[in-house]
Design a protein around this motif. Sequence first.
Motif, PDB file in Angstrom:
ATOM      1  N   ALA A 225      -2.102 -13.852   5.385  1.00 43.69           N
ATOM      2  CA  ALA A 225      -3.155 -14.814   5.054  1.00 43.69           C
ATOM      3  C   ALA A 225      -3.776 -14.493   3.694  1.00 43.69           C
ATOM      4  O   ALA A 225      -3.991 -15.394   2.867  1.00 43.69           O
ATOM      5  N   ALA A 226      -4.088 -13.218   3.465  1.00 46.68           N
ATOM      6  CA  ALA A 226      -4.682 -12.822   2.189  1.00 46.68           C
ATOM      7  C   ALA A 226      -3.735 -13.111   1.033  1.00 46.68           C
ATOM      8  O   ALA A 226      -4.152 -13.594  -0.037  1.00 46.68           O
ATOM      9  N   THR A 227      -2.452 -12.822   1.237  1.00 52.11           N
ATOM     10  CA  THR A 227      -1.469 -13.040   0.182  1.00 52.11           C
ATOM     11  C   THR A 227      -1.317 -14.527  -0.118  1.00 52.11           C
ATOM     12  O   THR A 227      -1.327 -14.948  -1.287  1.00 52.11           O
ATOM     13  N   TRP A 228      -1.172 -15.336   0.931  1.00 49.83           N
ATOM     14  CA  TRP A 228      -1.004 -16.783   0.731  1.00 49.83           C
ATOM     15  C   TRP A 228      -2.223 -17.379   0.044  1.00 49.83           C
ATOM     16  O   TRP A 228      -2.096 -18.137  -0.928  1.00 49.83           O
ATOM     17  N   PHE A 229      -3.420 -17.046   0.530  1.00 47.73           N
ATOM     18  CA  PHE A 229      -4.620 -17.642  -0.049  1.00 47.73           C
ATOM     19  C   PHE A 229      -4.786 -17.232  -1.508  1.00 47.73           C
ATOM     20  O   PHE A 229      -5.074 -18.073  -2.372  1.00 47.73           O
ATOM     21  N   THR A 230      -4.602 -15.949  -1.800  1.00 52.56           N
ATOM     22  CA  THR A 230      -4.823 -15.463  -3.157  1.00 52.56           C
ATOM     23  C   THR A 230      -3.829 -16.068  -4.141  1.00 52.56           C
ATOM     24  O   THR A 230      -4.183 -16.394  -5.282  1.00 52.56           O
ATOM     25  N   LYS A 231      -2.590 -16.243  -3.690  1.00 60.04           N
ATOM     26  CA  LYS A 231      -1.560 -16.753  -4.608  1.00 60.04           C
ATOM     27  C   LYS A 231      -1.497 -18.273  -4.651  1.00 60.04           C
ATOM     28  O   LYS A 231      -1.280 -18.863  -5.726  1.00 60.04           O
ATOM     29  N   GLU A 232      -1.682 -18.939  -3.515  1.00 58.21           N
ATOM     30  CA  GLU A 232      -1.474 -20.379  -3.449  1.00 58.21           C
ATOM     31  C   GLU A 232      -2.755 -21.196  -3.572  1.00 58.21           C
ATOM     32  O   GLU A 232      -2.715 -22.336  -4.043  1.00 58.21           O
ATOM     33  N   VAL A 233      -3.866 -20.641  -3.130  1.00 57.30           N
ATOM     34  CA  VAL A 233      -5.110 -21.418  -3.077  1.00 57.30           C
ATOM     35  C   VAL A 233      -6.104 -20.971  -4.150  1.00 57.30           C
ATOM     36  O   VAL A 233      -6.706 -21.811  -4.837  1.00 57.30           O
ATOM     37  N   TRP A 234      -6.291 -19.678  -4.305  1.00 56.14           N
ATOM     38  CA  TRP A 234      -7.338 -19.196  -5.185  1.00 56.14           C
ATOM     39  C   TRP A 234      -7.203 -19.670  -6.630  1.00 56.14           C
ATOM     40  O   TRP A 234      -8.229 -20.052  -7.248  1.00 56.14           O
ATOM     41  N   PRO A 235      -6.020 -19.692  -7.240  1.00 53.12           N
ATOM     42  CA  PRO A 235      -5.937 -20.217  -8.622  1.00 53.12           C
ATOM     43  C   PRO A 235      -6.426 -21.661  -8.728  1.00 53.12           C
ATOM     44  O   PRO A 235      -7.003 -22.046  -9.759  1.00 53.12           O
ATOM     45  N   ARG A 236      -6.246 -22.455  -7.695  1.00 55.63           N
ATOM     46  CA  ARG A 236      -6.745 -23.835  -7.712  1.00 55.63           C
ATOM     47  C   ARG A 236      -8.267 -23.859  -7.609  1.00 55.63           C
ATOM     48  O   ARG A 236      -8.918 -24.784  -8.094  1.00 55.63           O
ATOM     49  N   VAL A 237      -8.833 -22.855  -6.907  1.00 58.16           N
ATOM     50  CA  VAL A 237     -10.290 -22.766  -6.809  1.00 58.16           C
ATOM     51  C   VAL A 237     -10.899 -22.404  -8.162  1.00 58.16           C
ATOM     52  O   VAL A 237     -11.848 -23.044  -8.631  1.00 58.16           O
ATOM     53  N   THR A 238     -10.355 -21.371  -8.794  1.00 61.86           N
ATOM     54  CA  THR A 238     -10.932 -20.920 -10.069  1.00 61.86           C
ATOM     55  C   THR A 238     -10.747 -21.953 -11.169  1.00 61.86           C
ATOM     56  O   THR A 238     -11.535 -21.982 -12.126  1.00 61.86           O
ATOM     57  N   ALA A 239      -9.723 -22.809 -11.059  1.00 58.89           N
ATOM     58  CA  ALA A 239      -9.579 -23.890 -12.028  1.00 58.89           C
ATOM     59  C   ALA A 239     -10.742 -24.874 -11.922  1.00 58.89           C
ATOM     60  O   ALA A 239     -11.147 -25.490 -12.919  1.00 58.89           O
ATOM     61  N   ARG A 240     -11.297 -25.003 -10.716  1.00 59.56           N
ATOM     62  CA  ARG A 240     -12.428 -25.897 -10.490  1.00 59.56           C
ATOM     63  C   ARG A 240     -13.771 -25.197 -10.708  1.00 59.56           C
ATOM     64  O   ARG A 240     -14.759 -25.831 -11.078  1.00 59.56           O
ATOM     65  N   VAL A 241     -13.812 -23.896 -10.394  1.00 54.67           N
ATOM     66  CA  VAL A 241     -15.068 -23.138 -10.453  1.00 54.67           C
ATOM     67  C   VAL A 241     -14.848 -21.883 -11.299  1.00 54.67           C
ATOM     68  O   VAL A 241     -14.615 -20.790 -10.764  1.00 54.67           O
ATOM     69  N   PRO A 242     -14.899 -22.009 -12.623  1.00 56.40           N
ATOM     70  CA  PRO A 242     -14.773 -20.811 -13.465  1.00 56.40           C
ATOM     71  C   PRO A 242     -15.877 -19.810 -13.118  1.00 56.40           C
ATOM     72  O   PRO A 242     -17.025 -20.174 -12.887  1.00 56.40           O
ATOM     73  N   GLY A 243     -15.502 -18.555 -13.047  1.00 56.45           N
ATOM     74  CA  GLY A 243     -16.471 -17.523 -12.686  1.00 56.45           C
ATOM     75  C   GLY A 243     -16.534 -17.222 -11.206  1.00 56.45           C
ATOM     76  O   GLY A 243     -17.263 -16.318 -10.790  1.00 56.45           O
ATOM     77  N   ALA A 244     -15.768 -17.960 -10.385  1.00 56.64           N
ATOM     78  CA  ALA A 244     -15.724 -17.662  -8.953  1.00 56.64           C
ATOM     79  C   ALA A 244     -15.076 -16.309  -8.720  1.00 56.64           C
ATOM     80  O   ALA A 244     -14.205 -15.867  -9.476  1.00 56.64           O
ATOM     81  N   HIS A 245     -15.505 -15.658  -7.652  1.00 62.34           N
ATOM     82  CA  HIS A 245     -15.014 -14.305  -7.339  1.00 62.34           C
ATOM     83  C   HIS A 245     -14.565 -14.269  -5.888  1.00 62.34           C
ATOM     84  O   HIS A 245     -15.209 -14.845  -5.009  1.00 62.34           O
ATOM     85  N   LEU A 246     -13.452 -13.591  -5.628  1.00 55.17           N
ATOM     86  CA  LEU A 246     -12.893 -13.467  -4.280  1.00 55.17           C
ATOM     87  C   LEU A 246     -12.970 -12.022  -3.832  1.00 55.17           C
ATOM     88  O   LEU A 246     -12.519 -11.114  -4.533  1.00 55.17           O
ATOM     89  N   GLN A 247     -13.531 -11.806  -2.628  1.00 48.00           N
ATOM     90  CA  GLN A 247     -13.593 -10.483  -2.011  1.00 48.00           C
ATOM     91  C   GLN A 247     -12.639 -10.431  -0.830  1.00 48.00           C
ATOM     92  O   GLN A 247     -12.739 -11.250   0.089  1.00 48.00           O
ATOM     93  N   LEU A 248     -11.711  -9.473  -0.827  1.00 53.01           N
ATOM     94  CA  LEU A 248     -10.849  -9.201   0.318  1.00 53.01           C
ATOM     95  C   LEU A 248     -11.392  -7.927   0.952  1.00 53.01           C
ATOM     96  O   LEU A 248     -11.155  -6.818   0.464  1.00 53.01           O
ATOM     97  N   VAL A 249     -12.139  -8.090   2.042  1.00 54.05           N
ATOM     98  CA  VAL A 249     -12.940  -7.007   2.608  1.00 54.05           C
ATOM     99  C   VAL A 249     -12.346  -6.588   3.942  1.00 54.05           C
ATOM    100  O   VAL A 249     -12.221  -7.404   4.863  1.00 54.05           O
ATOM    101  N   GLY A 250     -11.981  -5.320   4.067  1.00 51.11           N
ATOM    102  CA  GLY A 250     -11.479  -4.875   5.354  1.00 51.11           C
ATOM    103  C   GLY A 250     -10.783  -3.537   5.290  1.00 51.11           C
ATOM    104  O   GLY A 250     -10.371  -3.062   4.222  1.00 51.11           O
ATOM    105  N   ARG A 251     -10.633  -2.948   6.460  1.00 52.48           N
ATOM    106  CA  ARG A 251     -10.084  -1.604   6.574  1.00 52.48           C
ATOM    107  C   ARG A 251      -8.603  -1.558   6.246  1.00 52.48           C
ATOM    108  O   ARG A 251      -7.856  -2.503   6.486  1.00 52.48           O
ATOM    109  N   ASP A 252      -8.181  -0.428   5.723  1.00 52.70           N
ATOM    110  CA  ASP A 252      -6.779  -0.031   5.588  1.00 52.70           C
ATOM    111  C   ASP A 252      -5.915  -1.112   4.944  1.00 52.70           C
ATOM    112  O   ASP A 252      -4.905  -1.541   5.518  1.00 52.70           O
TER     113      ASP A 252
END
Length: 385
Positions: A225-252
Amino acid sequence: MRSTVVAKFVPWPPNSGDKRRVLGIVRALRRQGPVTLCAFTGPNEDVEPLRAEGIDVRAVPLTRRPADVARGLVRTRTITGARFWDPRLARAVAEAAQTPTDALVVEHVQLLPYAAGLRAGLRVVDMHNVESQLMRRMADTASGPRKLVFSAEARALRAAERRVSDVDVVAVVSEADRQTLAGVVDHPRVVVVPNAWDEVAPLPPAEAPVASLVALMSWGPNVDAATWFTKEVWPRVTARVPGAHLQLVGRDPAERVRRLAGPDVEVTGTVDDLAPWYAKTRVCLAPLLAGGGSRLKILEALAAGRPVVATRIGVEGLEDLIGRGVVAEDDPERMAAAVAELLSDPERAAALGREGAAAVAADHSWDAAVRPLLSALAARPGAED
């Protein structure tokens, strides 16, 4: 009512969905009478807070010795079950069951071999997921040797699920899981015990356009899920919202997750307290491509007053929350648009988060969730005595 519970891990601190569910059920049983909890412990688990609540905790260090894993493969006939077989835990469960037990509750179908040959008023298996479905979905999104291994494990887990016909009551987390299980085994007593959350405490609105995926980052579906979202979705988000930040928070975090870090993507690793990370978050994410059960992390996010954008699989089992704190989208472009809209509109994000917190408080408390299980236990033979 005297109960014995067999779980993968001592559920303290309750820092995973598995532990949260076990803790909710153990506490509900404790309100009915004495409870003995038999589970593994490691450097991150603490038995004393549970003992302070009057729970008899019999913990075994998790070592995964090769000989025990090999024996577990023979005993459980599944790879995922073999990882949690240990003769020391088997002895602890057998010793606990020597005291007359009204309810023997096994958390996860893979742990059912621990109940073999033991007597109790009612034997219960609590299925956090329909495991064969989960593994089949993982196989569907995998390739090469991983696909072959996951497919074989899905078949082995399906066979294990058929063996729940030997227990008296089966608990599942959603109506969808009840229907899925009905395609595997015809059991007369299947009760829905949904995941729940009691500590609803909405945080103040976040100041910056931050999105967060909070999860155990070593678990395969979360890694995907993290890999798919970061590669497939997040670039489309930052194109709309410059300065947006993504946190992948979790153990191990797995290596695949660590490699996702970049200028606008932070991989935190293990954190002692999630509250500061939720405080910085405007939108939470549940972009699962495979999974089962229902998502405690969605309830946790909503309880903190954070709206959630999820896939349909990600919100499975909590569909009543769609439109009440949760936005569900499967298409990468549509998901990106939903995330970007909330990141760009802090007032709307805060309002949707407050609506989600209210929905969790009203409809997803543990007291309400465990009633079907407690009713089934109250109806056991001899309960009126």
